[in-house]
Design a protein around this motif. Structure first.
Motif, mmCIF file in Angstrom:
data_model
loop_
_atom_site.group_PDB
_atom_site.id
_atom_site.type_symbol
_atom_site.label_atom_id
_atom_site.label_comp_id
_atom_site.label_asym_id
_atom_site.label_seq_id
_atom_site.Cartn_x
_atom_site.Cartn_y
_atom_site.Cartn_z
ATOM 1 N N VAL A 167 20.297 -18.233 0.389
ATOM 2 C CA VAL A 167 20.189 -19.081 -0.806
ATOM 3 C C VAL A 167 21.521 -19.194 -1.530
ATOM 4 C CG1 VAL A 167 17.739 -18.602 -1.119
ATOM 5 C CG2 VAL A 167 19.437 -17.153 -2.265
ATOM 6 N N ARG A 168 22.430 -18.273 -1.293
ATOM 7 C CA ARG A 168 23.741 -18.341 -1.956
ATOM 8 C C ARG A 168 24.561 -19.518 -1.452
ATOM 9 N NH1 ARG A 168 25.381 -12.272 -0.616
ATOM 10 N NH2 ARG A 168 24.505 -13.062 1.349
ATOM 11 N N GLU A 169 24.169 -20.081 -0.307
ATOM 12 C CA GLU A 169 24.862 -21.240 0.239
ATOM 13 C C GLU A 169 24.174 -22.544 -0.148
ATOM 14 O OE1 GLU A 169 24.981 -20.635 4.417
ATOM 15 O OE2 GLU A 169 26.316 -18.884 4.315
ATOM 16 N N GLY A 170 23.071 -22.448 -0.886
ATOM 17 C CA GLY A 170 22.279 -23.617 -1.203
ATOM 18 C C GLY A 170 22.472 -24.125 -2.617
ATOM 19 N N GLU A 171 21.721 -25.170 -2.942
ATOM 20 C CA GLU A 171 21.750 -25.746 -4.276
ATOM 21 C C GLU A 171 21.055 -24.814 -5.269
ATOM 22 O OE1 GLU A 171 23.324 -28.677 -5.055
ATOM 23 O OE2 GLU A 171 24.027 -28.593 -2.983
ATOM 24 N N LEU A 172 21.479 -24.894 -6.517
ATOM 25 C CA LEU A 172 20.909 -24.100 -7.617
ATOM 26 C C LEU A 172 20.833 -22.625 -7.231
ATOM 27 C CD1 LEU A 172 17.990 -26.513 -8.698
ATOM 28 C CD2 LEU A 172 20.373 -26.503 -9.466
ATOM 29 N N ALA A 173 21.896 -22.152 -6.581
ATOM 30 C CA ALA A 173 21.880 -20.821 -5.971
ATOM 31 C C ALA A 173 21.568 -19.718 -6.974
ATOM 32 C CB ALA A 173 23.220 -20.556 -5.287
ATOM 33 N N ASP A 174 22.196 -19.754 -8.135
ATOM 34 C CA ASP A 174 21.978 -18.693 -9.116
ATOM 35 C C ASP A 174 20.534 -18.663 -9.600
ATOM 36 O OD1 ASP A 174 24.602 -17.952 -8.891
ATOM 37 O OD2 ASP A 174 25.260 -18.973 -10.710
ATOM 38 N N GLN A 175 19.962 -19.850 -9.821
ATOM 39 C CA GLN A 175 18.586 -19.919 -10.299
ATOM 40 C C GLN A 175 17.605 -19.444 -9.229
ATOM 41 O OE1 GLN A 175 17.490 -23.602 -12.435
ATOM 42 N NE2 GLN A 175 19.663 -24.138 -12.395
ATOM 43 N N VAL A 176 17.824 -19.861 -7.998
ATOM 44 C CA VAL A 176 16.936 -19.437 -6.914
ATOM 45 C C VAL A 176 17.047 -17.931 -6.705
ATOM 46 C CG1 VAL A 176 16.425 -19.642 -4.457
ATOM 47 C CG2 VAL A 176 16.989 -21.687 -5.777
ATOM 48 N N ASP A 177 18.257 -17.420 -6.715
ATOM 49 C CA ASP A 177 18.453 -15.983 -6.526
ATOM 50 C C ASP A 177 17.757 -15.186 -7.625
ATOM 51 O OD1 ASP A 177 19.700 -13.902 -4.935
ATOM 52 O OD2 ASP A 177 21.025 -13.565 -6.633
#
Length: 229
Positions: free
Chosen positions: A64-74
């Motif tokens: 998920v760190r490579e994806g969109e909205l990474a901080d929110q998803v993490d």
């Protein structure tokens, strides 16, 4: 709402541009499609967090760190137990996710990230149905012929998914037939619409409560509606 003695399992894919929601490209760009996927995942995780079940697990594919909205998803994933998806094919990964989530000794209700219109009330009813002594499995059909939810009291029949062609108009019917072949007393859940194509995104956005997915669709509505039906 009463807490259901069920593990709620979300099978999810990291919302990375070029690999997430590719059937929305075009009219969307790869980045926009991935952002819509991230919004759907975030809303789904919020609903899962608010659903009264005993355990919550996410079987994740990708970083998920490579994806969109990474901080929110993490940050959203910090509220659940995250396991890595295992297997070469989609069906193998689904079967393995059921097996991995079942190690907690509870029935497993599995959903994806393509139906952000789900609510805690709906998932709680589905989970409660799975705890009925007269029920071995539940299956939520999708309008496109697939399915959006699969619940099993015993993970063993999930191995049968490897023989079911995925992402076809017959996937739901063939999954139901597989469950019957495994002598699973199966209860059908309400039918929902998966977000696969632009028209799906526009329609589902009219059903969801205010959140990231609806906001994302609203911002891209002029693009999504430019596709001929």
């Amino acid at each position: 709402m009463t807490v259901a003695d069920v593990t709620l399992l979300v099978t999810a894919k990291a919302p990375v541009a070029g690999s997430a929601k590719t059937r929305l490209v075009p009219p969307l760009s790869e980045d926009e499609a991935a952002e819509l996927a991230a919004a759907a995942l975030l809303d789904t995780l919020a609903v899962v967090r608010d659903t009264p079940v005993r355990r919550r697990v996410v079987a994740l594919r990708g970083d998920v760190r490579e994806g969109e909205l990474a901080d929110q998803v993490d940050a959203a994933l910090a509220d659940v137990e995250v396991i890595e998806q295992r297997g070469e094919t989609f069906a193998e990964r689904l079967a393995n996710a059921h097996a991995d989530a079942a190690r907690f000794g509870l029935p497993v209700l599995q959903v994806g990230m393509d139906t952000p219109q789900v609510t805690p009330e709906l998932l709680q009813r589905c989970a409660t149905t799975l705890t009925d002594p007269q029920v071995d499995a539940v299956l939520g059909p999708a309008a496109d012929g697939g399915w959006w939810a699969l619940g099993l009291c015993d993970a063993a029949p999930a191995r049968g998914l490897v023989d079911v062609p995925m992402s076809t108009t017959r996937t739901g019917a063939q999954t139901l037939a597989m469950l019957h072949e495994h002598q699973q007393r199966t209860r059908l859940l309400p039918q929902l619409v998966d977000v696969d194509y632009p028209a799906d995104a526009l329609y589902v956005a009219t059903l969801v409560r205010p959140g990231r997915f609806r906001s994302a669709v609203d911002a891209l509505a002029h693009r999504l509606s430019s596709v001929e039906p």
